[in-house]
Scaffold this motif. Structure first.
Motif, PDB file in Angstrom:
ATOM      1  N   ALA A  20       0.749  -1.043  -0.108  1.00  0.00           N
ATOM      2  CA  ALA A  20      -0.039  -0.068   0.130  1.00  0.00           C
ATOM      3  C   ALA A  20       0.904   1.085   0.124  1.00  0.00           C
ATOM      4  O   ALA A  20       0.475   2.131  -0.696  1.00  0.00           O
ATOM      5  N   SER A  21       1.979   1.127   0.636  1.00  0.00           N
ATOM      6  CA  SER A  21       2.717   2.354   0.726  1.00  0.00           C
ATOM      7  C   SER A  21       3.485   2.495  -0.582  1.00  0.00           C
ATOM      8  O   SER A  21       3.624   3.836  -1.147  1.00  0.00           O
ATOM      9  N   ALA A  22       3.947   1.518  -1.432  1.00  0.00           N
ATOM     10  CA  ALA A  22       4.407   1.856  -2.559  1.00  0.00           C
ATOM     11  C   ALA A  22       3.343   2.175  -3.561  1.00  0.00           C
ATOM     12  O   ALA A  22       3.715   3.025  -4.362  1.00  0.00           O
ATOM     13  N   GLU A  23       2.366   1.687  -3.534  1.00  0.00           N
ATOM     14  CA  GLU A  23       1.148   2.203  -4.313  1.00  0.00           C
ATOM     15  C   GLU A  23       0.623   3.693  -4.182  1.00  0.00           C
ATOM     16  O   GLU A  23       0.408   4.307  -5.070  1.00  0.00           O
ATOM     17  N   SER A  24       0.827   4.054  -2.888  1.00  0.00           N
ATOM     18  CA  SER A  24       0.554   5.470  -2.681  1.00  0.00           C
ATOM     19  C   SER A  24       1.705   6.386  -3.167  1.00  0.00           C
ATOM     20  O   SER A  24       1.443   7.533  -3.887  1.00  0.00           O
ATOM     21  N   ALA A  25       2.950   5.913  -3.307  1.00  0.00           N
ATOM     22  CA  ALA A  25       3.580   6.647  -3.797  1.00  0.00           C
ATOM     23  C   ALA A  25       3.719   6.735  -5.547  1.00  0.00           C
ATOM     24  O   ALA A  25       3.838   7.978  -6.170  1.00  0.00           O
ATOM     25  N   ARG A  26       3.099   5.496  -6.039  1.00  0.00           N
ATOM     26  CA  ARG A  26       3.001   5.793  -7.620  1.00  0.00           C
ATOM     27  C   ARG A  26       1.779   6.754  -7.603  1.00  0.00           C
ATOM     28  O   ARG A  26       1.537   7.528  -8.558  1.00  0.00           O
ATOM     29  N   SER A  27       0.763   6.421  -6.734  1.00  0.00           N
ATOM     30  CA  SER A  27      -0.485   7.374  -6.956  1.00  0.00           C
ATOM     31  C   SER A  27      -0.157   8.998  -7.087  1.00  0.00           C
ATOM     32  O   SER A  27      -0.604   9.788  -7.801  1.00  0.00           O
TER      33      SER A  27
END
Length: 209
Positions: A20-27
């Protein structure tokens, strides 16, 4: 070969939080591309603030789980390093967005989109690396993805040298000069943060494969 179930002790919970943390960065990188293509009168920082709050919450959750979980094999410092590296990416992106919207009237038609696209590419590769942790310690796959991150970061370095050359030679407005340099350097820093997170993952896998 060790699984993160063994390493983190509460496998799935850590998998999910880190992913979720990595996805937040991509978002946040995707939101930046949208911002750069939006007319000034319609621009908003809401998506960046949301991504930043989400990343902050995830950072806190992972830190709390580390306190409450007995960690074996993987050093606690490695988990903390990855958590911290992922946390920094939306923070830097939000900083760029804030300064860009403040200085937009002065910088005019400067194109930041190509570098924002590079940032999203870096975040996408990083997200894949984090996702692979759930599947085990495949050093070859992680190395290939980390090499992609290094290549993106290297191209960003090359492009910023070209930017310096152009600005030094052609920019006569000192305020515009400072704004352009500052904004491009913030984007460069965001890509560097992706590289740093990728290096943490690579070293974790290298030690445990």
């Amino acid at each position: 070969m060790f699984s993160l179930q063994t390493i983190f002790g509460k496998g799935d919970k850590f998998y999910g939080l880190l992913e979720a943390s990595a996805e937040s960065a991509r978002s946040s990188a995707r939101a930046l591309i949208e911002l750069l293509s939006t007319p000034a009168s319609q621009q908003s920082l809401d998506k960046f603030k949301q991504a930043r709050r989400r990343e902050k919450d995830l950072f806190g959750q992972i830190s709390e789980e580390l306190v409450n979980t007995f960690v074996t094999v993987l050093e606690r410092e490695d988990i903390e390093a990855l958590n911290g590296a992922l946390y920094k990416i939306p923070k830097v992106v939000e900083k760029f967005a804030e300064r860009y919207t403040l200085g937009l009237a002065r910088i005019g038609d400067v194109d930041f989109t190509s570098r924002a696209v590079m940032l999203e590419q870096a975040c996408t590769v990083l997200e894949q690396m984090v996702g692979l942790l759930r599947k085990g310690m495949d050093l070859d796959q992680i190395k290939k993805l980390n090499d992609q991150l290094q290549a993106i970061e290297g191209e960003a370095d090359r492009q910023i040298l070209e930017l310096y050359r152009d600005v030094y030679a052609n920019e006569s407005d000192p305020i515009r000069y400072l704004l352009k340099i500052n904004l491009f350097e913030i984007l460069e820093k965001a890509i560097d943060r992706c590289r740093d997170a990728g290096n943490v993952i690579y070293h974790i896998v290298l030690k445990n494969s």
